[in-house]
Design a protein around this motif. Structure first.
Motif, PDB file in Angstrom:
ATOM      1  N   ALA A  85       0.821  -1.213   0.000  1.00 25.90           N
ATOM      2  CA  ALA A  85       0.000   0.000   0.000  1.00 25.90           C
ATOM      3  C   ALA A  85       0.854   1.262   0.000  1.00 25.90           C
ATOM      4  N   ALA A  86       2.021   1.206   0.642  1.00 26.24           N
ATOM      5  CA  ALA A  86       2.888   2.385   0.736  1.00 26.24           C
ATOM      6  C   ALA A  86       4.292   1.952   1.131  1.00 26.24           C
ATOM      7  N   LEU A  87       5.262   2.778   0.755  1.00 27.01           N
ATOM      8  CA  LEU A  87       6.656   2.577   1.120  1.00 27.01           C
ATOM      9  C   LEU A  87       7.137   3.818   1.873  1.00 27.01           C
ATOM     10  N   TRP A  88       7.842   3.596   2.969  1.00 25.83           N
ATOM     11  CA  TRP A  88       8.307   4.702   3.800  1.00 25.83           C
ATOM     12  C   TRP A  88       9.743   4.460   4.240  1.00 25.83           C
ATOM     13  N   ARG A  89      10.479   5.542   4.356  1.00 18.19           N
ATOM     14  CA  ARG A  89      11.795   5.468   4.982  1.00 18.19           C
ATOM     15  C   ARG A  89      11.939   6.638   5.943  1.00 18.19           C
ATOM     16  N   HIS A  90      12.930   6.528   6.814  1.00 16.87           N
ATOM     17  CA  HIS A  90      13.147   7.506   7.880  1.00 16.87           C
ATOM     18  C   HIS A  90      14.625   7.883   7.845  1.00 16.87           C
ATOM     19  N   PRO A  91      14.973   8.870   7.027  1.00 11.60           N
ATOM     20  CA  PRO A  91      16.401   9.154   6.793  1.00 11.60           C
ATOM     21  C   PRO A  91      17.194   9.446   8.056  1.00 11.60           C
ATOM     22  N   ILE A  92      16.579  10.169   8.997  1.00 10.62           N
ATOM     23  CA  ILE A  92      17.235  10.434  10.282  1.00 10.62           C
ATOM     24  C   ILE A  92      16.429   9.708  11.351  1.00 10.62           C
ATOM     25  N   THR A 102      14.359  13.677   1.230  1.00 12.11           N
ATOM     26  CA  THR A 102      15.786  13.491   0.984  1.00 12.11           C
ATOM     27  C   THR A 102      16.128  13.763  -0.470  1.00 12.11           C
ATOM     28  N   ASP A 103      17.188  14.504  -0.706  1.00 12.22           N
ATOM     29  CA  ASP A 103      17.756  14.675  -2.038  1.00 12.22           C
ATOM     30  C   ASP A 103      18.987  13.784  -2.096  1.00 12.22           C
ATOM     31  N   GLU A 104      18.849  12.613  -2.695  1.00 13.59           N
ATOM     32  CA  GLU A 104      19.944  11.651  -2.694  1.00 13.59           C
ATOM     33  C   GLU A 104      21.146  12.166  -3.485  1.00 13.59           C
ATOM     34  N   ALA A 105      20.909  12.985  -4.481  1.00 15.24           N
ATOM     35  CA  ALA A 105      22.006  13.489  -5.314  1.00 15.24           C
ATOM     36  C   ALA A 105      22.932  14.411  -4.521  1.00 15.24           C
ATOM     37  N   THR A 106      22.352  15.234  -3.651  1.00 15.38           N
ATOM     38  CA  THR A 106      23.160  16.184  -2.883  1.00 15.38           C
ATOM     39  C   THR A 106      23.428  15.727  -1.457  1.00 15.38           C
ATOM     40  N   GLY A 107      22.668  14.719  -0.977  1.00 18.56           N
ATOM     41  CA  GLY A 107      22.823  14.259   0.401  1.00 18.56           C
ATOM     42  C   GLY A 107      22.147  15.154   1.410  1.00 18.56           C
ATOM     43  N   THR A 108      21.299  16.067   0.957  1.00 15.56           N
ATOM     44  CA  THR A 108      20.609  16.961   1.886  1.00 15.56           C
ATOM     45  C   THR A 108      19.249  16.392   2.280  1.00 15.56           C
ATOM     46  N   VAL A 109      18.796  16.803   3.445  1.00 19.39           N
ATOM     47  CA  VAL A 109      17.491  16.410   3.973  1.00 19.39           C
ATOM     48  C   VAL A 109      16.721  17.679   4.327  1.00 19.39           C
ATOM     49  N   THR A 110      15.440  17.710   3.974  1.00 15.31           N
ATOM     50  CA  THR A 110      14.567  18.809   4.378  1.00 15.31           C
ATOM     51  C   THR A 110      13.595  18.284   5.422  1.00 15.31           C
ATOM     52  N   LEU A 111      13.536  18.950   6.566  1.00 25.67           N
ATOM     53  CA  LEU A 111      12.653  18.571   7.662  1.00 25.67           C
ATOM     54  C   LEU A 111      11.573  19.627   7.839  1.00 25.67           C
ATOM     55  N   THR A 112      10.349  19.174   8.118  1.00 22.02           N
ATOM     56  CA  THR A 112       9.253  20.073   8.456  1.00 22.02           C
ATOM     57  C   THR A 112       8.564  19.569   9.716  1.00 22.02           C
ATOM     58  N   HIS A 113       7.981  20.504  10.462  1.00 20.65           N
ATOM     59  CA  HIS A 113       7.280  20.191  11.710  1.00 20.65           C
ATOM     60  C   HIS A 113       6.253  21.295  11.919  1.00 20.65           C
ATOM     61  N   PRO A 114       5.081  20.972  12.466  1.00 17.25           N
ATOM     62  CA  PRO A 114       4.058  22.009  12.629  1.00 17.25           C
ATOM     63  C   PRO A 114       4.484  23.184  13.493  1.00 17.25           C
ATOM     64  N   ASP A 115       5.491  23.006  14.334  1.00 19.39           N
ATOM     65  CA  ASP A 115       5.928  24.088  15.226  1.00 19.39           C
ATOM     66  C   ASP A 115       7.294  24.676  14.873  1.00 19.39           C
ATOM     67  N   ARG A 116       7.851  24.266  13.709  1.00 21.41           N
ATOM     68  CA  ARG A 116       9.173  24.757  13.342  1.00 21.41           C
ATOM     69  C   ARG A 116       9.205  25.138  11.861  1.00 21.41           C
ATOM     70  N   PRO A 117      10.042  26.102  11.482  1.00 22.14           N
ATOM     71  CA  PRO A 117      10.202  26.405  10.059  1.00 22.14           C
ATOM     72  C   PRO A 117      10.915  25.257   9.354  1.00 22.14           C
TER      73      PRO A 117
END
Length: 247
Positions: free
Chosen positions: A5-12, A73-88
């Motif tokens: 039904a879905a695939l998920w990963r948790h980079p950090i 996750t941007d695998e090409a650059t190795g960067t991760v973008t995080l979002t949270h309802p209480d944080r930018p």
């Protein structure tokens, strides 16, 4: 017939989830970029030289607010973008920009908990909760059955699984322990049930504890197991919608 039904990963580890349409699993390895990094706290001895147990890291069992983090996750650059309802939103490279992350996450950490101090990564090894490189599978019918018993909605994201299954009777996944299953062109050996912790009591939309999942599992099932751990025994590709077949 059971399907993906879905695939998920948790980079950090413990800090965000990311949905995928397809993935290539490699024999003896975790899902690519799953738990690639982990956040050691000030009382931890983990240094990235080897796998370490979850008690060494900041996680939702101790800090429920972390359960509301989403990741990209941007695998090409190795960067991760995080979002949270209480944080930018934060985009950073966990290998080189640890301070940016630590400053970002600090407001989510209770003062009476060990604070996050560093990011660790073990080359070639996702920091799974198991001492073997595992893939976790969640049966959505089991989630729905538990939610019905509890009389409240339960997001399956509480369980932080890699592969969500549909079309399987509730709790049938436990019958697969000790067996090999084929998903897409990959094969996995199911090792053991997943014993759950306090992280699952937190709502993944809000980061607030609002469901006694552990008490419900103990009361209705006689244990605190939900989902199963497997190891990849044959390299292959998995796509949402693929069938799941015990061999």
């Amino acid at each position: 017939m059971a399907t993906v039904a879905a695939l998920w990963r948790h980079p950090i580890k413990g800090h965000g989830r990311e949905t995928l349409d397809r993935v290539t699993l490699t024999e003896g390895q975790t899902m690519p970029f799953d738990r690639r990094w982990a956040i050691a706290h000030e009382a931890a001895r983990a240094d990235g030289s080897e796998w370490a147990p979850c008690a060494e890291f900041s996680r939702g069992a101790k800090v429920p607010a972390l359960m509301a983090i989403d990741a990209t996750t941007d695998e090409a650059t190795g960067t991760v973008t995080l979002t949270h309802p209480d944080r930018p939103a934060l985009t950073f490279d966990p290998d080189t920009e640890a301070r940016a992350f630590l400053d970002w996450v600090r407001p989510l950490m209770p003062e009476n908990r060990a604070q996050s101090t560093r990011i660790v990564r073990v080359e070639g090894r996702g920091m799974t909760d198991t001492d073997f490189p595992s893939i976790s599978l969640i049966n959505l019918a089991s989630n729905d059955a538990l939610a019905e018993k509890m009389g409240q909605d339960l997001s399956p994201l509480r369980w932080r699984g890699n592969i969500h299954l549909t079309g399987l009777p509730a709790w049938k996944e436990f019958d697969w322990v000790g067996k090999t299953i084929r998903i897409g062109t990959a094969e996995l050996e199911v090792r053991e049930p997943i014993v759950r912790c306090l992280a699952t009591t937190a709502n993944p939309a809000t980061g607030e504890r609002d469901a006694d999942t552990l008490g419900a599992l103990k009361s209705f099932c006689g244990h605190q197991d939900f989902g199963i751990y497997a190891v990849v025994t044959k390299t292959g590709d998995i796509t949402t919608g693929d069938t799941v077949e015990p061999l």
